[in-house]
Design a protein around this motif. Structure first.
Motif, short mmCIF file in Angstrom:
data_model
loop_
_atom_site.label_atom_id
_atom_site.label_comp_id
_atom_site.label_asym_id
_atom_site.label_seq_id
_atom_site.Cartn_x
_atom_site.Cartn_y
_atom_site.Cartn_z
N SER A 243 0.82 -1.21 0.00
CA SER A 243 0.00 0.00 0.00
C SER A 243 0.86 1.26 0.00
CB SER A 243 -0.94 0.00 1.21
OG SER A 243 -1.60 1.23 1.32
N THR A 244 1.91 1.26 0.78
CA THR A 244 2.80 2.43 0.83
C THR A 244 3.40 2.68 -0.54
OG1 THR A 244 3.26 2.04 3.15
CG2 THR A 244 4.83 3.43 1.94
N ALA B 228 3.63 5.75 -5.49
CA ALA B 228 3.68 5.68 -6.96
C ALA B 228 2.56 6.47 -7.61
CB ALA B 228 3.65 4.23 -7.42
N THR B 229 1.40 6.57 -6.94
CA THR B 229 0.26 7.27 -7.52
C THR B 229 0.01 8.64 -6.89
OG1 THR B 229 -1.29 6.17 -6.00
CG2 THR B 229 -0.91 5.12 -8.14
N HIS B 230 0.76 8.95 -5.84
CA HIS B 230 0.54 10.18 -5.07
C HIS B 230 -0.91 10.27 -4.61
CE1 HIS B 230 4.25 12.46 -6.81
NE2 HIS B 230 4.58 11.40 -6.09
N PRO C 64 -6.23 2.36 -8.56
CA PRO C 64 -7.43 2.91 -7.93
C PRO C 64 -7.60 4.40 -8.21
CG PRO C 64 -6.33 1.43 -6.41
CD PRO C 64 -5.41 1.61 -7.60
N LEU C 65 -6.50 5.15 -8.19
CA LEU C 65 -6.58 6.58 -8.46
C LEU C 65 -7.07 6.85 -9.88
CD1 LEU C 65 -6.15 9.52 -7.58
CD2 LEU C 65 -3.81 9.31 -8.45
N ALA C 66 -6.57 6.09 -10.86
CA ALA C 66 -6.99 6.30 -12.25
C ALA C 66 -8.49 6.12 -12.41
CB ALA C 66 -6.23 5.36 -13.18
N ILE C 67 -9.05 5.16 -11.70
CA ILE C 67 -10.50 4.96 -11.77
C ILE C 67 -11.22 6.08 -11.04
CG2 ILE C 67 -12.40 3.43 -11.11
CD1 ILE C 67 -10.53 1.06 -11.80
#
Length: 180
Positions: free
Chosen positions: A8-9, A14-16, A162-165
């Motif tokens: 998770s970290t 990686a996705t900020h 998850p962020l992209a979605i």
């Protein structure tokens, strides 16, 4: 939500983003569940799912769907039940990671949620590089090639986060207990 897992970290860096794990909400007669890829793909009661996240925080995003799309998404999500978790974040194998589950399920309804990226398009700092290198020796795509070629192959791998979605303009946040 924000997972407590070790990876998770790395995903967050990686996705900020604080969004490091996700699933698909389904309302059942006995309450809400989250279809998620967490070991095997399975349905987890929402209360249990939120307790597993940091501080019990989570956000809910919704996209307008018709009944047929909703049924197709849930049918595909359930069809993937039992699949193992994909530690390699690879679209091209039998294992499934959390945002891939959503991407595949929505795809069954003719919807491509989020923006597919390559690993190299993320912010691959020390944490993510360490995770990639630790898993590279077991990565099926790296069989028979040296460590440097493996790293290049992994950096070119396509994935969905998850962020992209969550950033998909067709999705709207309808709930969040994050403090921002």
């Amino acid at each position: 939500h924000t997972s407590h897992s070790g990876q998770s970290t790395a995903i967050g860096l990686a996705t900020h983003s604080v969004f490091t794990h996700m699933g698909i909400l389904e309302k059942r007669k006995d309450g809400w569940v989250v279809l998620e890829a967490i070991g095997p793909v399975r349905a987890t009661p929402l209360a249990e799912w939120t307790r597993r996240g940091r501080g019990g925080r989570y956000a809910v995003y919704r996209r307008p769907l018709d009944t047929a799309q909703t049924k197709a998404i849930l049918r595909k999500g359930h069809a993937l039940a039992g699949r193992p978790y994909d530690i390699f974040f690879d679209f091209d194998n039998n294992a499934i990671y959390c945002s891939e589950l959503a991407w595949l399920a929505y795809g069954a309804a003719g919807i491509a949620p989020g923006r597919v990226q390559t690993v190299s398009q993320l912010h691959v700092g020390f944490g993510a590089r360490k995770l990639i290198k630790a898993r590279a020796g077991r990565d099926p795509d790296c069989a028979g090639i040296d460590a440097e070629a493996c790293y290049v192959r992994i950096m070119n791998r396509k994935l969905i986060t998850p962020l992209a979605i969550a950033q998909d303009p067709d999705f709207r946040q309808i709930y969040s207990n994050y403090p921002f």
